[in-house]
Each structure stands twice: as C-alpha cells, then as structure tokens.
Motif scaffolding. Structure first.
Motif, PDB file in Angstrom:
ATOM      1  N   GLN A 218       0.756  -1.282  -0.106  1.00  0.00           N
ATOM      2  CA  GLN A 218       0.033   0.094  -0.166  1.00  0.00           C
ATOM      3  C   GLN A 218       0.922   1.383   0.051  1.00  0.00           C
ATOM      4  OE1 GLN A 218      -3.251   0.312   2.915  1.00  0.00           O
ATOM      5  NE2 GLN A 218      -2.316   2.142   3.554  1.00  0.00           N
ATOM      6  N   GLN A 219       0.325   2.122  -0.843  1.00  0.00           N
ATOM      7  CA  GLN A 219       0.973   3.482  -0.813  1.00  0.00           C
ATOM      8  C   GLN A 219       0.214   4.786  -0.758  1.00  0.00           C
ATOM      9  OE1 GLN A 219       4.439   3.235  -4.185  1.00  0.00           O
ATOM     10  NE2 GLN A 219       5.427   4.206  -2.571  1.00  0.00           N
ATOM     11  N   VAL A 220       0.417   5.786  -0.107  1.00  0.00           N
ATOM     12  CA  VAL A 220      -0.537   6.851  -0.046  1.00  0.00           C
ATOM     13  C   VAL A 220       0.372   7.920  -0.002  1.00  0.00           C
ATOM     14  CG1 VAL A 220      -2.190   7.926   1.616  1.00  0.00           C
ATOM     15  CG2 VAL A 220      -2.060   5.544   1.698  1.00  0.00           C
ATOM     16  N   THR A 221       0.085   8.740  -1.152  1.00  0.00           N
ATOM     17  CA  THR A 221       0.809   9.908  -1.611  1.00  0.00           C
ATOM     18  C   THR A 221      -0.271  11.314  -1.636  1.00  0.00           C
ATOM     19  OG1 THR A 221       2.226   8.575  -2.760  1.00  0.00           O
ATOM     20  CG2 THR A 221       2.435  10.925  -3.298  1.00  0.00           C
ATOM     21  N   VAL A 222       0.059  12.276  -0.775  1.00  0.00           N
ATOM     22  CA  VAL A 222      -0.604  13.472  -0.960  1.00  0.00           C
ATOM     23  C   VAL A 222       0.340  14.494  -1.717  1.00  0.00           C
ATOM     24  CG1 VAL A 222      -1.500  15.511   0.287  1.00  0.00           C
ATOM     25  CG2 VAL A 222      -1.768  12.960   1.148  1.00  0.00           C
ATOM     26  N   THR A 223      -0.273  15.012  -2.914  1.00  0.00           N
ATOM     27  CA  THR A 223       0.525  16.187  -3.896  1.00  0.00           C
ATOM     28  C   THR A 223      -0.433  16.799  -4.447  1.00  0.00           C
ATOM     29  OG1 THR A 223       1.688  15.924  -6.020  1.00  0.00           O
ATOM     30  CG2 THR A 223      -0.070  14.173  -5.803  1.00  0.00           C
ATOM     31  N   THR A 224      -0.352  17.509  -5.356  1.00  0.00           N
ATOM     32  CA  THR A 224      -1.248  18.508  -6.185  1.00  0.00           C
ATOM     33  C   THR A 224      -1.462  18.261  -7.485  1.00  0.00           C
ATOM     34  OG1 THR A 224       0.672  19.873  -6.983  1.00  0.00           O
ATOM     35  CG2 THR A 224      -0.184  20.289  -4.576  1.00  0.00           C
ATOM     36  N   LEU A 225      -2.374  19.024  -8.123  1.00  0.00           N
ATOM     37  CA  LEU A 225      -2.690  18.437  -9.527  1.00  0.00           C
ATOM     38  C   LEU A 225      -1.658  18.847 -10.389  1.00  0.00           C
ATOM     39  CD1 LEU A 225      -5.191  18.222 -11.368  1.00  0.00           C
ATOM     40  CD2 LEU A 225      -5.926  20.326 -11.404  1.00  0.00           C
ATOM     41  N   GLY A 226      -0.940  19.835 -10.084  1.00  0.00           N
ATOM     42  CA  GLY A 226       0.259  20.242 -11.039  1.00  0.00           C
ATOM     43  C   GLY A 226       1.304  19.198 -10.934  1.00  0.00           C
ATOM     44  N   GLU A 227       1.378  18.617  -9.881  1.00  0.00           N
ATOM     45  CA  GLU A 227       2.611  17.423  -9.737  1.00  0.00           C
ATOM     46  C   GLU A 227       2.311  16.275  -9.687  1.00  0.00           C
ATOM     47  OE1 GLU A 227       4.803  18.811  -6.370  1.00  0.00           O
ATOM     48  OE2 GLU A 227       5.660  20.798  -7.362  1.00  0.00           O
ATOM     49  N   MET A 228       1.124  15.836  -9.790  1.00  0.00           N
ATOM     50  CA  MET A 228       0.642  14.334  -9.444  1.00  0.00           C
ATOM     51  C   MET A 228       1.228  13.531 -10.594  1.00  0.00           C
ATOM     52  SD  MET A 228      -3.311  14.274 -10.914  1.00  0.00           S
ATOM     53  CE  MET A 228      -3.859  14.192 -12.445  1.00  0.00           C
ATOM     54  N   THR A 229       1.424  13.937 -11.692  1.00  0.00           N
ATOM     55  CA  THR A 229       2.154  12.918 -12.759  1.00  0.00           C
ATOM     56  C   THR A 229       3.752  12.957 -12.513  1.00  0.00           C
ATOM     57  OG1 THR A 229       2.160  14.661 -14.237  1.00  0.00           O
ATOM     58  CG2 THR A 229       0.135  13.349 -14.643  1.00  0.00           C
ATOM     59  N   GLN A 230       4.142  13.358 -11.561  1.00  0.00           N
ATOM     60  CA  GLN A 230       5.715  13.044 -11.281  1.00  0.00           C
ATOM     61  C   GLN A 230       5.765  11.888 -10.320  1.00  0.00           C
ATOM     62  OE1 GLN A 230       7.267  16.964 -10.098  1.00  0.00           O
ATOM     63  NE2 GLN A 230       6.284  17.906 -11.720  1.00  0.00           N
ATOM     64  N   HIS A 231       4.691  11.479  -9.719  1.00  0.00           N
ATOM     65  CA  HIS A 231       4.535  10.293  -8.841  1.00  0.00           C
ATOM     66  C   HIS A 231       4.280   8.944  -9.596  1.00  0.00           C
ATOM     67  CE1 HIS A 231       4.993  12.786  -5.280  1.00  0.00           C
ATOM     68  NE2 HIS A 231       4.406  13.734  -5.963  1.00  0.00           N
ATOM     69  N   PRO A 232       4.606   7.761  -9.289  1.00  0.00           N
ATOM     70  CA  PRO A 232       4.366   6.544  -9.806  1.00  0.00           C
ATOM     71  C   PRO A 232       2.855   6.333  -9.787  1.00  0.00           C
ATOM     72  CG  PRO A 232       5.919   6.134  -8.089  1.00  0.00           C
ATOM     73  CD  PRO A 232       5.534   7.708  -7.839  1.00  0.00           C
ATOM     74  N   ILE A 233       2.171   6.122 -10.916  1.00  0.00           N
ATOM     75  CA  ILE A 233       0.841   5.789 -11.016  1.00  0.00           C
ATOM     76  C   ILE A 233       0.789   4.475 -11.938  1.00  0.00           C
ATOM     77  CG2 ILE A 233      -1.099   6.424 -12.169  1.00  0.00           C
ATOM     78  CD1 ILE A 233      -0.370   9.488 -11.446  1.00  0.00           C
ATOM     79  N   ASP A 234       0.056   3.571 -11.570  1.00  0.00           N
ATOM     80  CA  ASP A 234      -0.073   2.279 -12.385  1.00  0.00           C
ATOM     81  C   ASP A 234      -1.729   1.867 -12.366  1.00  0.00           C
ATOM     82  OD1 ASP A 234      -0.553   0.892 -10.244  1.00  0.00           O
ATOM     83  OD2 ASP A 234       1.520  -0.034 -10.100  1.00  0.00           O
ATOM     84  N   MET A 235      -1.805   0.706 -12.822  1.00  0.00           N
ATOM     85  CA  MET A 235      -3.586   0.503 -12.925  1.00  0.00           C
ATOM     86  C   MET A 235      -3.953  -0.125 -11.497  1.00  0.00           C
ATOM     87  SD  MET A 235      -3.071  -3.330 -14.748  1.00  0.00           S
ATOM     88  CE  MET A 235      -4.656  -4.028 -13.929  1.00  0.00           C
ATOM     89  N   SER A 236      -3.071   0.035 -10.424  1.00  0.00           N
ATOM     90  CA  SER A 236      -3.693  -0.230  -9.011  1.00  0.00           C
ATOM     91  C   SER A 236      -3.818   0.931  -8.358  1.00  0.00           C
ATOM     92  CB  SER A 236      -2.745  -1.141  -8.232  1.00  0.00           C
ATOM     93  OG  SER A 236      -2.426  -2.382  -8.879  1.00  0.00           O
ATOM     94  N   THR A 237      -3.589   2.419  -9.173  1.00  0.00           N
ATOM     95  CA  THR A 237      -3.608   3.438  -8.355  1.00  0.00           C
ATOM     96  C   THR A 237      -5.085   4.042  -8.539  1.00  0.00           C
ATOM     97  OG1 THR A 237      -1.504   3.797  -9.001  1.00  0.00           O
ATOM     98  CG2 THR A 237      -2.546   5.712  -8.185  1.00  0.00           C
ATOM     99  N   ILE A 238      -5.650   4.725  -7.511  1.00  0.00           N
ATOM    100  CA  ILE A 238      -6.759   5.465  -7.619  1.00  0.00           C
ATOM    101  C   ILE A 238      -6.395   6.878  -7.249  1.00  0.00           C
ATOM    102  CG2 ILE A 238      -8.757   5.915  -6.302  1.00  0.00           C
ATOM    103  CD1 ILE A 238      -9.426   3.741  -7.770  1.00  0.00           C
ATOM    104  N   ILE A 239      -6.894   7.848  -8.201  1.00  0.00           N
ATOM    105  CA  ILE A 239      -6.593   9.204  -7.894  1.00  0.00           C
ATOM    106  C   ILE A 239      -7.727   9.917  -7.449  1.00  0.00           C
ATOM    107  CG2 ILE A 239      -5.492  11.425  -9.189  1.00  0.00           C
ATOM    108  CD1 ILE A 239      -4.101   9.480 -11.017  1.00  0.00           C
ATOM    109  N   LEU A 240      -7.560  10.782  -6.108  1.00  0.00           N
ATOM    110  CA  LEU A 240      -8.531  11.639  -5.729  1.00  0.00           C
ATOM    111  C   LEU A 240      -8.274  13.189  -6.077  1.00  0.00           C
ATOM    112  CD1 LEU A 240     -10.283   9.848  -2.717  1.00  0.00           C
ATOM    113  CD2 LEU A 240     -10.552   9.390  -5.030  1.00  0.00           C
ATOM    114  N   ILE A 241      -8.987  13.862  -6.563  1.00  0.00           N
ATOM    115  CA  ILE A 241      -8.699  15.263  -6.896  1.00  0.00           C
ATOM    116  C   ILE A 241      -9.762  16.093  -6.009  1.00  0.00           C
ATOM    117  CG2 ILE A 241      -8.490  17.034  -8.707  1.00  0.00           C
ATOM    118  CD1 ILE A 241      -7.533  14.494 -10.497  1.00  0.00           C
ATOM    119  N   GLY A 242      -9.033  16.992  -5.415  1.00  0.00           N
ATOM    120  CA  GLY A 242      -9.887  17.893  -4.463  1.00  0.00           C
ATOM    121  C   GLY A 242     -10.876  18.965  -5.448  1.00  0.00           C
ATOM    122  N   ASN A 243     -11.789  19.477  -4.716  1.00  0.00           N
ATOM    123  CA  ASN A 243     -12.326  20.526  -5.207  1.00  0.00           C
ATOM    124  C   ASN A 243     -11.915  21.967  -4.652  1.00  0.00           C
ATOM    125  OD1 ASN A 243     -13.794  21.054  -3.043  1.00  0.00           O
ATOM    126  ND2 ASN A 243     -16.002  20.810  -3.853  1.00  0.00           N
TER     127      ASN A 243
END
Lengths: 263, 263
Positions: A218-243
């Motif tokens: 399990q990996q939990v990362t808190v980042t921003t919309l501008g920087e999110m694609t600089q983190h590892p993302i694969d088919m087991s990742t869920i992305i939650l984007i705030g309002n």
C-alpha cells in the motif's frame, strides 16, 4: 430447479473490508468463480482458506471476463448456488453489468429457459467497498461533497466521451475519483486528463494517490494537481482530486462539507 | 496517553452490510457515539446488542452533528478508544469531514495538545457501503459507467452550485445518484432537478428509486425521468438516473459497460 447467482463485491482485497452479507453469500455457495488474483487474495487471508474449503473454485485470467460471466450464469442456471466475485464493488466498473448484459442477450434471443435443464437463475448483488472509498478512507475525508467517478480506460468508451466528462466535472467543481489512470499500454491518458483539469482548477489543488489500498505494498501520496504525474501511477492506483474547498491538514486530504464560504 | 478515534461507516443500516473492519473497530471501543436512529438500528440487529454490551453508548439527535464530532474528539483526546458511527460511508456526506474540520480549527487556533491531559487522537476511517451502492445493488447494475453523486440539500451548498453540477453531469452523460432529494422542508429541489435533467436527457431515461434500502419498509421502484416525481420520495430515498446506455430488463436497471455502441 433454478439456481442462485450471487454477484459479490469483495472490497479492496481482503476479508477485512468485505461485508458480512458478501461473506455469507460465499459461504452458502457450492461454486466460487473469480479472477485468479482475487481468489488468491482470499486464500492469502488468514480466514480465507476455510471460507473456500469444500467448494469448487474456478480461477480465470483477467482477460476472461466474459467467460467468467457466462460460466456463472450457466452453472447457476443448472441449479447450483454460485458466487461470482469481483474486487471492490461488483456493481461499480465490476462484473454485475456484464452478467446482466449477457443475460439480456440470451433473453432477447429467446434462448434462456429453453435449453433443457436450464432456467434463469435468481440473481442477487452484494455491494462492496469500491476503490474510491478505500482510497478516501486512507487519505482523510476528501469525498464530503458531490463527486464524480471517471475511468480513464478508453477500451470500451471513446476518449472524447471521457474528456467531455473530465471537463464537465472540473468545471462544476466536483471532487474527482479517477479509476484506471494508467496501464502498461495506456500511458498518455493521465497526462491529458491533467491538462484538461488544469484548465479549470489551480495547480495547487490537493490530490491523493493511493496504490494497492489495504493490500501488501500500500502507498498513500498527498500531492497537487500540478505535480501528480511526477509520482508513480499504475493500474492499481486510484487518484482523488479535491475541489475548491479541499485542504491538506497534517498529510490528510479534507473537503469541507459545504460551499457556502467560497461563494 | 493519546487515544484512538475510529470513524465508522456502518453501511445502509444493519450489521449485514457492515464490513469486518468496521465491526472490529466498534468491538475494540470503550465509547460508541452516534445518531440515535443508527444506534437503535444496531441494537435492533440480532447480533447488535452483544456488540454494544459493556460500552458507554452515547446517542445524540440528528441536529447534533457538531456535538457528536466534538465529543468524539474530546473523549478520544482524553485517552479513550472511541467509535463515532455514521450511516452509509462515514466519508461520503458523513461525519468524517466534520471531525477533520473541527480538528483543523483547533490546530489553527493552537488549542490542541495544550490543554492538560489532551492530545490529538490517532484517527482511523473505516469505509462503509454508501446509499448509492445499496440502492444500485437492489436495482441491478446501474453504476457500470462513470457516475456522479449529487446531494440536493442546499443547507450548506448554494442551489446555483447544485444546479450547475446537475447540468454538467447531465450534459456529459454521467449516471447520476441523487442524495437527500426531498425532506419535509425542502420540496421544490427534486422538481427543479428533474427540469434541469430533462433539458439534456430523454423523459424515457430509466430511473430507480430506493427507499430504506436493506431496512424495514424497503421500497424499490423502477420508473423514468419523466415520471419519477409522481412516486413517493423522501429523505430516505436515493434516486439513480441512468445514462444514454441504461436499459430495463425484467424490472432491473442495467447500464452497459461501454459507450462504443452509442457513438
């Protein structure tokens, strides 16, 4: 005698976040059918092997979705009690829709209930914790306002439709849950989604990435919309984007319950 | 010694659709706090009374949301193990956000960790089956494509924002889950929502209404967007509205997995 087909959502991947009703359905079943990796997760669980004991367990590969659905309908139609299990919620991007689509085709072709010994089984859907909920619970409380779930997989849905949904949701300030953000084959969709969202939302918008929620690794990362694609993302990742009201407090993503303050 | 606060989603209203992790959290707790009606549902459950046995159980009224959240933070901050329970998913229009909002205020004011004997408790969120999932499972498989959850309550969110979200979601062909569609005080919102949706979607669009999902008095109605407001709708009703690919098969609402056919 007509059988019973349970469509079972097992949650994020262990018995811990499965519901009692889902477990009871499996317990009652003679036959359990599922994607190999999920059956394995069940067996790896301390209480899992006894749950499957004495049952016919049918493991299929990830590509064999239709085979799993057809087989489940067939076995149940022959009078068996069958559980078809699915990760997360079986009714959210899961197997339930496929089972009903196949059933609908059979009904429309008139070939259900005509083959000797086959009757349409009684179908019961058991909901489960979906990936967006699992991710949200690990991140804090990001889903406290209206939210939209969007799958970035363009296998069955044209990309223009997905892009239109991203844009509409961004514009109307929904919290966003992105399913299937990237796979080995599909790599550009998440970049394109980010571009669409940045046209409507600040690059500082809080974002949470959760990979393998409630599972090994399990990996939990808190980042921003501008920087999110600089983190590892694969088919087991869920992305939650705030309002617009989402904020970060000590590493947690929190969306205010209301919008009144940001009018 | 700092305590522990479990934010527990109990699902639609019985132990049946609660997860193992949620139940275990309550079992471990010394103090259980919740809205009176949900505590009552737990006690009415055959296995419920033993779950609460020997614990301090604090029932509060529906209007006392902030009191519940503050009390839970306080009791846990004094070193107790506390479960704050919430119907559905505690993180979806539930209590989790409110707890974190109050904690944030305390942190910003600098008055957490300063009162003697008080420390910020460890907080863990346990997700639960939310009303949209409960309703979907009883209706068939309506949530197989991208969907949006929208609350029609304009208590904390201005109606213009809600209307904009309805319009955006309708336009981009999301399946829709409407929470809090009507209460004794709020009666015009559902009519207005229907009007907005009809500007983008056919009156024949399949709609499911589910009231008291998995509880005594459960009602499941399959209708259309044009006719939905002619059926009884109250604050226990969840409304699921199909998209362009949703169809009805023998009383079930089914959304196709993909959009490819309707391009």
């Amino acid at each position: 005698m007509s059988g019973k087909l349970f469509l079972v959502g097992m949650g994020p991947g262990s018995l811990q976040h499965m519901t009692y009703a889902a477990r009871k359905a499996i317990e009652q079943s003679q036959i359990v059918i599922g994607y190999r990796a999920y059956i394995n997760l069940l067996e790896d669980d301390p209480a899992g092997p006894s749950l499957l004991e004495g049952k016919e367990v049918i493991r299929k590969e990830i590509t064999e979705e239709s085979e799993r659905a057809r087989l489940a309908l067939e076995k149940a139609g022959e009078g068996n009690i069958v559980s078809l299990i699915s990760g997360g919620d079986v009714g959210i991007y899961g197997m339930a829709g496929l089972v009903y689509e196949i059933l609908a085709e059979q009904v429309w072709r008139g070939d259900h209930g005509v083959r000797s010994g086959y009757q349409v089984p009684d179908i019961e859907v058991l909901p489960g914790i979906t990936a967006a909920q699992a991710a949200a619970s690990l991140l804090g409380a990001p889903l406290m306002q209206d939210f939209a779930c969007i799958s970035l997989s363009d296998l069955l849905t044209p990309w223009e439709q997905i892009a239109a949904r991203l844009q509409a949701a961004a514009q109307a300030d929904f919290v966003l849950c992105l399913y299937n953000p990237r796979s080995r084959q599909r790599t550009w969709q998440i970049q394109e989604a980010q571009r669409i969202l940045l046209a409507h939302r600040s690059p500082e918008t809080p974002v949470g990435l959760v990979t393998h929620a409630y599972r090994r690794g399990q990996q939990v990362t808190v980042t921003t919309l501008g920087e999110m694609t600089q983190h590892p993302i694969d088919m087991s990742t869920i992305i939650l984007i705030g309002n617009r009201t989402t904020f970060i407090l000590e590493g947690r993503l929190i969306t205010r319950r209301g919008n009144a303050g940001s009018r």
